[in-house]
Motif scaffolding. Structure first.
Motif, PDB file in Angstrom:
ATOM      1  N   ALA A  83       0.824  -1.210   0.000  1.00 41.02           N
ATOM      2  CA  ALA A  83       0.000   0.000   0.000  1.00 41.02           C
ATOM      3  C   ALA A  83       0.861   1.264   0.000  1.00 41.02           C
ATOM      4  CB  ALA A  83      -0.917  -0.002   1.210  1.00 41.02           C
ATOM      5  N   CYS A  84       2.100   1.172   0.451  1.00 36.64           N
ATOM      6  CA  CYS A  84       2.976   2.336   0.560  1.00 36.64           C
ATOM      7  C   CYS A  84       3.661   2.679  -0.759  1.00 36.64           C
ATOM      8  CB  CYS A  84       4.030   2.103   1.632  1.00 36.64           C
ATOM      9  SG  CYS A  84       3.319   1.811   3.246  1.00 36.64           S
ATOM     10  N   GLY A  85       3.519   1.850  -1.739  1.00 31.31           N
ATOM     11  CA  GLY A  85       4.135   2.114  -3.034  1.00 31.31           C
ATOM     12  C   GLY A  85       5.645   1.985  -2.978  1.00 31.31           C
ATOM     13  N   PRO A  86       6.344   2.846  -3.721  1.00 33.19           N
ATOM     14  CA  PRO A  86       7.805   2.710  -3.795  1.00 33.19           C
ATOM     15  C   PRO A  86       8.537   3.049  -2.498  1.00 33.19           C
ATOM     16  CG  PRO A  86       7.068   4.633  -5.017  1.00 33.19           C
ATOM     17  CD  PRO A  86       5.831   3.892  -4.578  1.00 33.19           C
ATOM     18  N   ASP A  87       7.854   3.686  -1.544  1.00 29.96           N
ATOM     19  CA  ASP A  87       8.496   4.047  -0.272  1.00 29.96           C
ATOM     20  C   ASP A  87       8.336   2.968   0.790  1.00 29.96           C
ATOM     21  OD1 ASP A  87       9.287   6.461  -1.318  1.00 29.96           O
ATOM     22  OD2 ASP A  87       7.491   7.515  -0.625  1.00 29.96           O
ATOM     23  N   ALA A  88       7.789   1.813   0.441  1.00 25.75           N
ATOM     24  CA  ALA A  88       7.518   0.774   1.440  1.00 25.75           C
ATOM     25  C   ALA A  88       8.793   0.309   2.142  1.00 25.75           C
ATOM     26  CB  ALA A  88       6.814  -0.409   0.784  1.00 25.75           C
ATOM     27  N   GLY A  89       9.872   0.116   1.406  1.00 24.61           N
ATOM     28  CA  GLY A  89      11.120  -0.336   2.018  1.00 24.61           C
ATOM     29  C   GLY A  89      11.684   0.682   2.990  1.00 24.61           C
ATOM     30  N   LEU A  90      11.647   1.937   2.611  1.00 24.81           N
ATOM     31  CA  LEU A  90      12.144   3.005   3.469  1.00 24.81           C
ATOM     32  C   LEU A  90      11.298   3.122   4.736  1.00 24.81           C
ATOM     33  CD1 LEU A  90      14.136   5.348   3.780  1.00 24.81           C
ATOM     34  CD2 LEU A  90      12.504   6.776   2.574  1.00 24.81           C
ATOM     35  N   LEU A  91       9.990   3.052   4.581  1.00 25.98           N
ATOM     36  CA  LEU A  91       9.113   3.134   5.749  1.00 25.98           C
ATOM     37  C   LEU A  91       9.293   1.934   6.669  1.00 25.98           C
ATOM     38  CD1 LEU A  91       5.890   4.460   4.005  1.00 25.98           C
ATOM     39  CD2 LEU A  91       7.421   5.724   5.514  1.00 25.98           C
TER      40      LEU A  91
END
Length: 151
Positions: A83-91
């Motif tokens: 659900a976080c899109g491309p920022d999922a890993g960073l989050l």
């Protein structure tokens, strides 16, 4: 060249080839994830990346998972895109780092201990504390074994 492709526009050929490659990638990813799902029995498989929303990839991955996994492992398994899109890993990395921080200090105490300390009070007889420093004090709470008495 195959006769089937002789009268096909180059752009249509590229579309069919790329769709085939995406499906094959889904099958390959599914083969690897099948081992992980059978071993760990996760609640969900969350896909992340540029192709995580591509239906051919997700359908091929889902097909291989259901084909190669035990029914008990896939009974309630959720397979979806992040659900976080491309920022999922960073989050996720930020969340993991915040989980490892010690609790906020109380008034007058430094925020970080000078040396590892024990969450238990010192031993009454010798005044020493245990030298074990748990990585997560909340999850490593120890309980004493039940005491038994003989009559």
């Amino acid at each position: 060249m195959c006769r089937r492709w002789a009268n096909t526009a180059p752009s249509a050929r590229r579309c069919v080839i790329s769709s085939t490659l995406v499906r094959q990638a889904g099958r390959d990813i599914g083969a690897v994830l099948a081992v992980v799902v059978n071993f760990f029995h996760p609640e969900a498989v969350i896909l992340r990346g540029a192709l995580s929303g591509a239906e051919p990839l997700v359908a091929a991955l889902r097909g291989v998972l259901y084909e190669r996994c035990l029914p008990m492992a896939t009974g309630e398994l959720i397979i979806r895109a992040a659900a976080c899109g491309p920022d999922a890993g960073l989050l996720g990395a930020g969340h993991a780092a915040l989980r490892e921080l010690p609790p906020p200090s109380t008034e007058g105490e430094p925020p970080w201990p000078a040396r590892p300390s024990c969450p238990r009070p010192p031993h009454a007889a010798c005044g020493s504390a245990s030298a074990v420093w748990p990585s997560n004090p909340a999850s490593s709470a120890r309980t004493a074994p039940p005491m038994t008495t003989s009559a």
